[in-house]
Design a protein around this motif. Structure first.
Motif, PDB file in Angstrom:
ATOM      1  N   GLU A   1       0.822  -1.211   0.000  1.00 43.75           N
ATOM      2  CA  GLU A   1       0.000   0.000   0.000  1.00 43.75           C
ATOM      3  C   GLU A   1       0.856   1.261   0.000  1.00 43.75           C
ATOM      4  OE1 GLU A   1      -3.986  -1.665   2.359  1.00 43.75           O
ATOM      5  OE2 GLU A   1      -2.339  -0.746   3.504  1.00 43.75           O
ATOM      6  N   GLU A   2       1.946   1.245   0.768  1.00 46.81           N
ATOM      7  CA  GLU A   2       2.830   2.408   0.843  1.00 46.81           C
ATOM      8  C   GLU A   2       3.498   2.684  -0.499  1.00 46.81           C
ATOM      9  OE1 GLU A   2       5.166   5.573   2.609  1.00 46.81           O
ATOM     10  OE2 GLU A   2       3.255   4.608   3.065  1.00 46.81           O
ATOM     11  N   ILE A   3       4.023   1.649  -1.118  1.00 50.31           N
ATOM     12  CA  ILE A   3       4.696   1.842  -2.409  1.00 50.31           C
ATOM     13  C   ILE A   3       3.682   2.185  -3.498  1.00 50.31           C
ATOM     14  CG2 ILE A   3       6.263   0.817  -4.123  1.00 50.31           C
ATOM     15  CD1 ILE A   3       7.429  -0.900  -1.976  1.00 50.31           C
ATOM     16  N   ASN A   4       2.488   1.635  -3.413  1.00 54.83           N
ATOM     17  CA  ASN A   4       1.420   2.021  -4.346  1.00 54.83           C
ATOM     18  C   ASN A   4       1.160   3.523  -4.276  1.00 54.83           C
ATOM     19  OD1 ASN A   4       0.620  -0.242  -5.807  1.00 54.83           O
ATOM     20  ND2 ASN A   4      -0.829  -0.931  -4.259  1.00 54.83           N
ATOM     21  N   THR A   5       1.061   4.041  -3.058  1.00 52.80           N
ATOM     22  CA  THR A   5       0.772   5.464  -2.868  1.00 52.80           C
ATOM     23  C   THR A   5       1.877   6.333  -3.454  1.00 52.80           C
ATOM     24  OG1 THR A   5      -0.480   4.997  -0.841  1.00 52.80           O
ATOM     25  CG2 THR A   5       0.334   7.246  -1.138  1.00 52.80           C
ATOM     26  N   ILE A   6       3.129   5.958  -3.170  1.00 47.89           N
ATOM     27  CA  ILE A   6       4.272   6.733  -3.666  1.00 47.89           C
ATOM     28  C   ILE A   6       4.350   6.675  -5.185  1.00 47.89           C
ATOM     29  CG2 ILE A   6       6.800   6.889  -3.670  1.00 47.89           C
ATOM     30  CD1 ILE A   6       6.708   5.799  -0.764  1.00 47.89           C
ATOM     31  N   GLY A   7       4.211   5.471  -5.734  1.00 46.37           N
ATOM     32  CA  GLY A   7       4.294   5.325  -7.183  1.00 46.37           C
ATOM     33  C   GLY A   7       3.156   6.007  -7.910  1.00 46.37           C
ATOM     34  N   ALA A   8       1.950   5.886  -7.360  1.00 47.08           N
ATOM     35  CA  ALA A   8       0.767   6.438  -8.023  1.00 47.08           C
ATOM     36  C   ALA A   8       0.849   7.946  -8.168  1.00 47.08           C
ATOM     37  CB  ALA A   8      -0.490   6.048  -7.239  1.00 47.08           C
ATOM     38  N   ARG A   9       1.317   8.645  -7.133  1.00 48.30           N
ATOM     39  CA  ARG A   9       1.359  10.108  -7.217  1.00 48.30           C
ATOM     40  C   ARG A   9       2.453  10.608  -8.155  1.00 48.30           C
ATOM     41  NH1 ARG A   9       2.816  10.084  -1.136  1.00 48.30           N
ATOM     42  NH2 ARG A   9       5.093  10.065  -1.053  1.00 48.30           N
ATOM     43  N   ASN A  10       3.373   9.700  -8.547  1.00 45.01           N
ATOM     44  CA  ASN A  10       4.424  10.070  -9.483  1.00 45.01           C
ATOM     45  C   ASN A  10       4.199   9.507 -10.886  1.00 45.01           C
ATOM     46  OD1 ASN A  10       6.711  11.586  -7.996  1.00 45.01           O
ATOM     47  ND2 ASN A  10       6.145   9.946  -6.583  1.00 45.01           N
TER      48      ASN A  10
END
Length: 418
Positions: A245-254
């Motif tokens: 979930e954390e990496i999804n959030t970081i990747g998605a906003r970029n």
């Protein structure tokens, strides 16, 4: 076929297909329908699912949270293998299906049910993944696949049936994308995407920010692996589900992780899908970069072959095969040294390596340096080149002899004529 008094376990998502299957099964088979929603990270979709299934006519609803099992036993093994189907698809739907099938079989055993039903179409891969997995786990269970037997021919007709039966639905004739969502990805098919020349609309995306709308400044992320498994993000430890979930959030906003694919389905046709896999895209990239530092050339090359075969097995629904388990044994051996940190720069859909380190690194700066060193004798290269090039040298001598013989033969032919 009438199944009076029999229980049918329905793989229930709460979407259009499975919502209308509940009343359809009761109407056509006179059976008891037990809905089973297996939560692999659909998010808010599961909140009202029990109430919706009961209103649709289900006698009972199972809601199984298997997100951690999904990550640990399905996502991580596939990530470690490096499996990517046809170079682009990170298998988000493919490896969720065997886990769902496993839980359906467990529920069927608990309920003493002899039948399992699913809402997969007769054109897709999922029907194979579900049914092959169920057969591998309990070959005595019978399958009911409404899409292969009913008279409904399109999603528009499904919507009409739902309206007729008073079933609330979240799709319309104007927005008829087929969406599969879990912790790993979101897939979109159907509608205007069925024509490959159509660019996906920005409104399609539910998770990833379109790259051109991502921040103008890059963001750095550090991922730490232990034996091929990600354990920390930016030096903070997470449990498996939280990490994804954390990496999804970081990747998605970029703007990371959008893949537009025309893939070859197992059933023989090509299909077009648009996938959002921000965290998965970052993890695959980071894992591969770390492997480049710690795995030797020949093992890495052979592992690429294994990865392709692994991807085919997962895509084709053969998760519970002996070959997949055997490949896992090879992969596990390679992962014994895949420990370390990878630093990445994320910028408008791009991933750029910004540093790799591992206690098991095969990189030796003293050997690789262009400066002065004391561990490598450059004179040794001459003997290596002579031996390495010996087959080519002997082939050159062979060609010289062949050409010489051709000249002699032509000369002799000419003399015989005269």
């Amino acid at each position: 076929m009438i199944l009076e008094g029999e229980k049918v376990i329905l793989a229930y998502s709460g979407g259009l297909d499975t919502s209308i299957i509940v009343p359809w099964l009761k109407e056509n088979y006179k059976c008891e329908v037990i809905a089973a929603c297996i939560d692999v990270g659909q998010g808010s979709e599961t909140q009202m699912i029990k109430e919706k299934a009961i209103k649709s006519g289900a006698s009972k609803v199972y809601l199984e949270d298997v997100k951690e099992e999904f990550v640990v036993n399905y996502i991580y093994p596939t990530l470690k293998s490096g499996a990517i189907y046809e170079g682009k698809y990170l298998l988000g739907t493919s490896f969720a299906r065997p886990l769902i099938a496993k839980k359906l079989v467990e529920i069927a055993h608990k309920e003493n049910a002899k039948y399992i039903a699913h809402g997969c179409t007769g054109k897709g891969n999922d029907q194979v993944r579900f049914e092959v997995s169920i057969k591998a786990l309990d070959p005595t269970i019978k399958i009911i696949a409404p899409w292969r037997v009913w008279n409904i021919k399109s999603r528009e007709e499904e919507i009409e049936y739902a309206i007729k039966k008073g079933i609330p639905i979240s799709v319309s004739k104007e927005k008829i994308y087929s969406v599969d969502k879990n912790l790993w990805h979101i897939s979109h098919e159907g509608g205007d995407l069925e024509d490959p020349k159509n660019e996906p609309k920005d409104t399609l995306f539910e998770m990833v920010v379109p790259p051109e709308k991502a921040p103008d400044c890059p963001e750095y992320i550090t991922i730490e692996f232990k034996k091929g498994i990600p354990v920390k993000v930016n030096d903070k430890e997470f449990d498996p589900v939280e990490l994804i979930e954390e990496i999804n959030t970081i990747g998605a906003r970029n703007g990371i992780g959008i893949a537009d694919i025309v893939e070859n389905r197992l059933v023989g046709m090509k299909s077009r899908g648009v996938y959002e896999t921000p965290g998965g895209t970052i993890l695959y990239y980071a894992h591969k970069e770390l492997e480049s530092l710690v795995i030797d050339k020949e093992t890495a090359r052979f592992k690429d072959i294994v990865a392709q075969k692994y991807a085919d097995l997962v895509y084709n629904g053969l998760w519970f095969s002996q070959l997949r388990e055997a490949l896992d044994a090879f992969v596990e051996e390679t992962q014994s040294v895949v420990t370390g940190k990878v630093k990445l720069k994320l910028y408008k859909g791009n991933i750029i390596t910004s540093g790799i380190e591992s206690p098991y690194s095969l990189y030796n700066e003293e050997l690789a340096t262009f400066g002065k060193d004391s561990v490598y004798d450059q004179k040794d290269a001459e003997g290596f080149i002579n031996l390495f090039g010996l087959p080519l040298k002997m082939r050159a001598y062979q060609l010289l002899k062949i050409n010489k013989d051709k000249i002699i033969n032509k000369k002799e032919e000419k003399e015989s004529i005269t």
